[in-house]
Design a protein around this motif. Sequence first.
Motif, PDB file in Angstrom:
ATOM      1  N   ALA A   1       0.803  -1.123   0.003  1.00 42.29           N
ATOM      2  CA  ALA A   1      -0.041  -0.009  -0.203  1.00 42.29           C
ATOM      3  C   ALA A   1       0.879   1.331  -0.031  1.00 42.29           C
ATOM      4  CB  ALA A   1      -0.887   0.114   1.290  1.00 42.29           C
ATOM      5  N   MET A   2       2.030   1.257   0.739  1.00 42.63           N
ATOM      6  CA  MET A   2       2.944   2.439   0.803  1.00 42.63           C
ATOM      7  C   MET A   2       3.796   2.490  -0.592  1.00 42.63           C
ATOM      8  SD  MET A   2       2.333   3.902   3.834  1.00 42.63           S
ATOM      9  CE  MET A   2       0.753   3.076   3.759  1.00 42.63           C
ATOM     10  N   ASN A   3       3.787   1.501  -1.206  1.00 44.30           N
ATOM     11  CA  ASN A   3       4.432   1.791  -2.577  1.00 44.30           C
ATOM     12  C   ASN A   3       3.623   2.462  -3.529  1.00 44.30           C
ATOM     13  OD1 ASN A   3       6.907   0.194  -1.772  1.00 44.30           O
ATOM     14  ND2 ASN A   3       6.165  -1.567  -2.491  1.00 44.30           N
ATOM     15  N   VAL A   4       2.057   2.138  -3.300  1.00 42.44           N
ATOM     16  CA  VAL A   4       1.244   2.709  -4.209  1.00 42.44           C
ATOM     17  C   VAL A   4       1.097   4.220  -3.840  1.00 42.44           C
ATOM     18  CG1 VAL A   4      -1.334   3.059  -4.656  1.00 42.44           C
ATOM     19  CG2 VAL A   4      -0.311   0.460  -4.502  1.00 42.44           C
ATOM     20  N   GLY A   5       1.115   4.586  -2.494  1.00 45.52           N
ATOM     21  CA  GLY A   5       1.141   5.908  -2.149  1.00 45.52           C
ATOM     22  C   GLY A   5       0.719   5.940  -0.552  1.00 45.52           C
ATOM     23  N   LEU A   6       1.330   6.781   0.198  1.00 43.94           N
ATOM     24  CA  LEU A   6       1.001   7.103   1.481  1.00 43.94           C
ATOM     25  C   LEU A   6      -0.451   7.858   1.427  1.00 43.94           C
ATOM     26  CD1 LEU A   6       0.902   7.085   4.599  1.00 43.94           C
ATOM     27  CD2 LEU A   6       2.154   9.153   4.322  1.00 43.94           C
ATOM     28  N   GLU A   7      -0.856   8.931   0.604  1.00 41.25           N
ATOM     29  CA  GLU A   7      -1.911   9.846   0.507  1.00 41.25           C
ATOM     30  C   GLU A   7      -2.902   9.139   0.451  1.00 41.25           C
ATOM     31  OE1 GLU A   7      -1.590  13.496  -1.206  1.00 41.25           O
ATOM     32  OE2 GLU A   7       0.599  14.084   0.332  1.00 41.25           O
ATOM     33  N   SER A   8      -2.909   8.104  -0.803  1.00 41.79           N
ATOM     34  CA  SER A   8      -4.152   7.509  -1.380  1.00 41.79           C
ATOM     35  C   SER A   8      -4.419   6.468  -0.354  1.00 41.79           C
ATOM     36  CB  SER A   8      -3.663   6.960  -2.731  1.00 41.79           C
ATOM     37  OG  SER A   8      -2.620   5.901  -2.404  1.00 41.79           O
TER      38      SER A   8
ATOM     39  N   GLU B   1      -4.261   6.633   2.943  1.00 40.26           N
ATOM     40  CA  GLU B   1      -4.896   7.532   3.808  1.00 40.26           C
ATOM     41  C   GLU B   1      -6.421   8.027   3.517  1.00 40.26           C
ATOM     42  OE1 GLU B   1      -1.380   9.864   6.404  1.00 40.26           O
ATOM     43  OE2 GLU B   1      -2.152  10.638   4.561  1.00 40.26           O
ATOM     44  N   ASP B   2      -6.421   8.275   2.185  1.00 44.43           N
ATOM     45  CA  ASP B   2      -7.859   8.611   1.807  1.00 44.43           C
ATOM     46  C   ASP B   2      -8.720   7.539   1.755  1.00 44.43           C
ATOM     47  OD1 ASP B   2      -7.145  11.092   1.355  1.00 44.43           O
ATOM     48  OD2 ASP B   2      -7.049  10.822  -0.976  1.00 44.43           O
ATOM     49  N   SER B   3      -8.074   6.125   1.470  1.00 37.63           N
ATOM     50  CA  SER B   3      -8.929   4.875   1.429  1.00 37.63           C
ATOM     51  C   SER B   3      -9.419   4.893   2.776  1.00 37.63           C
ATOM     52  CB  SER B   3      -8.393   3.627   0.701  1.00 37.63           C
ATOM     53  OG  SER B   3      -7.252   3.323   1.437  1.00 37.63           O
ATOM     54  N   ARG B   4      -8.670   4.823   3.672  1.00 32.48           N
ATOM     55  CA  ARG B   4      -8.985   4.745   5.076  1.00 32.48           C
ATOM     56  C   ARG B   4      -9.975   5.853   5.725  1.00 32.48           C
ATOM     57  NH1 ARG B   4      -5.964   1.506   8.788  1.00 32.48           N
ATOM     58  NH2 ARG B   4      -6.830   2.517  10.574  1.00 32.48           N
ATOM     59  N   MET B   5     -10.076   7.053   5.278  1.00 28.75           N
ATOM     60  CA  MET B   5     -11.082   7.844   5.324  1.00 28.75           C
ATOM     61  C   MET B   5     -12.308   7.492   4.813  1.00 28.75           C
ATOM     62  SD  MET B   5      -9.145  11.699   4.885  1.00 28.75           S
ATOM     63  CE  MET B   5      -7.498  11.840   5.448  1.00 28.75           C
ATOM     64  N   ALA B   6     -12.290   6.955   3.530  1.00 28.68           N
ATOM     65  CA  ALA B   6     -13.640   6.208   3.225  1.00 28.68           C
ATOM     66  C   ALA B   6     -14.127   5.385   3.788  1.00 28.68           C
ATOM     67  CB  ALA B   6     -13.375   5.945   1.772  1.00 28.68           C
ATOM     68  N   LEU B   7     -13.464   4.340   4.518  1.00 26.28           N
ATOM     69  CA  LEU B   7     -13.964   3.352   5.446  1.00 26.28           C
ATOM     70  C   LEU B   7     -14.633   3.997   6.685  1.00 26.28           C
ATOM     71  CD1 LEU B   7     -11.204   0.514   5.115  1.00 26.28           C
ATOM     72  CD2 LEU B   7     -13.371   0.620   4.105  1.00 26.28           C
ATOM     73  N   HIS B   8     -13.778   5.175   7.171  1.00 27.90           N
ATOM     74  CA  HIS B   8     -14.249   5.641   8.361  1.00 27.90           C
ATOM     75  C   HIS B   8     -15.808   6.406   8.021  1.00 27.90           C
ATOM     76  CE1 HIS B   8     -10.722   5.134  10.402  1.00 27.90           C
ATOM     77  NE2 HIS B   8     -10.088   5.876   9.944  1.00 27.90           N
ATOM     78  N   ILE B   9     -15.723   6.912   6.980  1.00 31.19           N
ATOM     79  CA  ILE B   9     -17.126   7.639   6.309  1.00 31.19           C
ATOM     80  C   ILE B   9     -18.294   6.214   6.545  1.00 31.19           C
ATOM     81  CG2 ILE B   9     -18.490   8.616   4.524  1.00 31.19           C
ATOM     82  CD1 ILE B   9     -15.734  10.086   4.034  1.00 31.19           C
ATOM     83  N   LEU B  10     -18.002   5.177   5.850  1.00 28.35           N
ATOM     84  CA  LEU B  10     -18.703   4.021   5.809  1.00 28.35           C
ATOM     85  C   LEU B  10     -19.216   3.657   7.043  1.00 28.35           C
ATOM     86  CD1 LEU B  10     -19.909   1.967   4.022  1.00 28.35           C
ATOM     87  CD2 LEU B  10     -18.172   0.512   4.453  1.00 28.35           C
ATOM     88  N   ASP B  11     -18.211   3.612   8.066  1.00 30.92           N
ATOM     89  CA  ASP B  11     -18.710   3.368   9.430  1.00 30.92           C
ATOM     90  C   ASP B  11     -19.549   4.136  10.063  1.00 30.92           C
ATOM     91  OD1 ASP B  11     -17.191   0.862   9.446  1.00 30.92           O
ATOM     92  OD2 ASP B  11     -15.351   1.938  10.522  1.00 30.92           O
ATOM     93  N   MET B  12     -19.599   5.502   9.695  1.00 33.77           N
ATOM     94  CA  MET B  12     -20.432   6.529  10.316  1.00 33.77           C
ATOM     95  C   MET B  12     -21.791   6.548   9.685  1.00 33.77           C
ATOM     96  SD  MET B  12     -17.688   9.767   9.724  1.00 33.77           S
ATOM     97  CE  MET B  12     -18.922  10.922   9.766  1.00 33.77           C
TER      98      MET B  12
ATOM     99  N   LEU C   1     -10.425   2.327  -5.514  1.00 26.30           N
ATOM    100  CA  LEU C   1      -9.611   3.182  -6.661  1.00 26.30           C
ATOM    101  C   LEU C   1      -8.542   4.023  -6.138  1.00 26.30           C
ATOM    102  CD1 LEU C   1     -12.451   3.851  -9.069  1.00 26.30           C
ATOM    103  CD2 LEU C   1     -10.368   2.499  -9.681  1.00 26.30           C
ATOM    104  N   LYS C   2      -8.802   4.417  -4.805  1.00 29.16           N
ATOM    105  CA  LYS C   2      -7.850   5.365  -4.133  1.00 29.16           C
ATOM    106  C   LYS C   2      -6.522   4.715  -3.906  1.00 29.16           C
ATOM    107  CE  LYS C   2      -9.915   9.263  -3.755  1.00 29.16           C
ATOM    108  NZ  LYS C   2      -9.148  10.453  -4.522  1.00 29.16           N
ATOM    109  N   ASN C   3      -6.771   3.370  -3.195  1.00 29.00           N
ATOM    110  CA  ASN C   3      -5.322   2.700  -3.225  1.00 29.00           C
ATOM    111  C   ASN C   3      -5.929   1.309  -3.626  1.00 29.00           C
ATOM    112  OD1 ASN C   3      -3.414   1.100  -1.643  1.00 29.00           O
ATOM    113  ND2 ASN C   3      -2.524   3.180  -1.365  1.00 29.00           N
ATOM    114  N   VAL C   4      -5.024   0.833  -4.688  1.00 22.57           N
ATOM    115  CA  VAL C   4      -5.491  -0.538  -5.067  1.00 22.57           C
ATOM    116  C   VAL C   4      -4.911  -1.646  -3.935  1.00 22.57           C
ATOM    117  CG1 VAL C   4      -5.752   0.170  -7.340  1.00 22.57           C
ATOM    118  CG2 VAL C   4      -3.758  -0.744  -6.688  1.00 22.57           C
ATOM    119  N   ALA C   5      -4.218  -1.271  -3.076  1.00 16.98           N
ATOM    120  CA  ALA C   5      -3.520  -2.260  -2.104  1.00 16.98           C
ATOM    121  C   ALA C   5      -3.920  -2.178  -0.700  1.00 16.98           C
ATOM    122  CB  ALA C   5      -2.057  -2.274  -2.154  1.00 16.98           C
TER     123      ALA C   5
END
Length: 709
Positions: free
Chosen positions: A482-489, A491-502, A527-531
């Motif tokens: 996942a870090m090889n794909v990108g840290l920011e992406s 982090e974005d994909s984790r934010m999306a999961l938090h929104i889903l939980d909300m 799509l934000k982070n494929v890994a």
Amino acid sequence: MKQLLFAVAVLLPVFALAQGKDLGAYKQPIPITDNGDLRWLDAALYSSGFIFNDDVREAYFDHCLNLITPHLKFSEKTWEWLNEHPAVLNATFALEYPPNPNVVHNFVKLAKLVGPVYAEKYQQLLIAFAVKYRGERLLDSSLSADRYGMISSRNFTWDPKRKAELEQDVSRRQGWSINHDVPLLSDAALARDSNGNIYKDERTKQRWVQQLHSQFDLGNDNDAKHTVNWLKKNAKTKIYEIMSLSSHDFYNKTGIKLSNGREPKQLPWDKIAHVAERYPPRMSGPIIDNLCLRIMRYEEKGAERSSLFPLSKAPWPLLLLLTQQDPLDESTYWWNYYKGKGEVPGYATYSFDYTKPEIRYADGPWHPDATPRILTDGGVCGRLSTMAEFAQRSIGTPAQGMGQPGHRAFMTYSYRNGKYYTDMHHSVDTIAVSTVGWELPPIYGPVTDAKTKLTGFQPMTGGNSDNYLRNNIRWHIGLCEAMNVGLESWEDSRMALHILDMYTAASEDWKNASVAQQEALLRSAMLKNVANTDVIFRLAAARKGNASKILDLLQGFANYFVSVTDGCTGDKSMARNTNFGNTQAGADLTALLRNNFTTSGSRNTKKVKNEWALFIRNAVFIGAFTNIPDEGDPKYAHSRIEWVRDKNAYAKAVAEELKYQKRLKDSPFLAEIQQLNDKYEKVRLAGERDDKRNVKEERQRRQAEENSW
């Protein structure tokens, strides 16, 4: 995992046509919330069709900022700096929900501590420390720094001269000057904030002193006190020479008459050895000094231009393994060892001799359990892997212990050819049984039932008595991917999961996001982070119970691992089919696929280079197909034939998966699939009979409907 993602990539255009604009659950009502602060997020989600896009991210970001701001008392200049350096807030909001303001507080304090130059250069390392110790607020004390390492002034800046002082302490046998006469401070003597609350730093200092007392305080044991005094006067006599004597011989040797039949071996020799200054105690190093020493070592001439781990460039999730409170004298020893020899040892003598009194209680500058003593005294798997892990961490390599059945090994992260990797050391078993501690908050993943041995999806919790989460090492392999794909992406994909939980937290289903909305959000997160394995498992869990959708998710897997039918997967075909419509995500995925397949080997013998990818595929499959559809489910109320079709689809999918696993040869998941296949055997045997019965029942149902008209 690449294969799973590839399958999803192929299917996304189909989803787009079937489900509307932007792959979203377009213009469906947004679940009702009682929180007025979420109105902007509601609107952004509605407008996007429940897709995580820039507007949704901005709304979520502002919502989290509103949550933490009241708990942070920063100057306007500090807030300006934070806004100019969004990495800190990104990490805080991606880590967990609701966000913990202590992460931001700790980062700001640490940044002021090390100064603006190092705060800029080692920002990710500071974030890692801020995340690790988010359970408390660092550097809030008003007292000055002291021998315990408690750097407590709010405006204190860590002086690089402190590094030299700490390293000089090693040569002066650091810790020996601290003895049982150090006073234990009362609550009344501890510093307090403006509200009268004791600073957590002061509580930490008090715990340190209590630890010292427990190591040194001989209490009312007069026999031990007399023995300490005698040993101080007779420095040439070794402890092991008197501890094995009888009480009579002990008296003749020392003149100490032990009380009421007590034998010398019953004395508290560890405490006696410390107080008699035969070797020093082993104490954890302060958080702050561990952080600053790591930075100052890398600032030595040429350090980061060498083969060391890129401390100033690596992402904070990987640097979490460098936040331990390591003993400072030991870490300094290994750093000097590295500077002298260009490497640190990975092993020492394998032996149980370290348990012998003449070795354990030998006079020296190190505690018997200190890692430099392991190098000289030896040990077995636990001690040897601890030494190697500690030595690696001392030179800036993220490292952590790894458990295997009856064995302890260790794991490190490495950086090679522009990519991060997870490496196993001292391993004597397979990846499948190798577990490592997990520092990130768990979200969702495959959990194997202890009784059935089958895997399902559920929130992960610690499985040991200490409740510390230990995951299979594949999670660490996945984190590097996942870090090889990108840290920011990521982090974005984790934010999306938090929104889903909300939007799925209500006890009543009608108050939660619809299935279509959940899938839209999860697909956009992928799509934000494929890994990001959390996203994949969550998407599989959302589809569980729907055979056709799970099969869609799995479609094409065999072709995107190394094909077991023709042994051929060329870069051209991967590039042609994995571009996500020429998006950056597609380019990243193609690169990941290329990096994780072998390019040599004869036909039908090529293997998946990264077993983690196969693990992801298997976890999705098992998690989705463990339970046969229940005939009593309301969705089958009007037509039994739909139930039979679903269960037969499950049975067929399992049979096909078993064939695939057998073709792979030596797959670590073959037994699990075989067990699941056995479970469905009766379903397949009854399939033909059920089909005939269903045709008859369906004909009767339709005739009844016609008659009613």
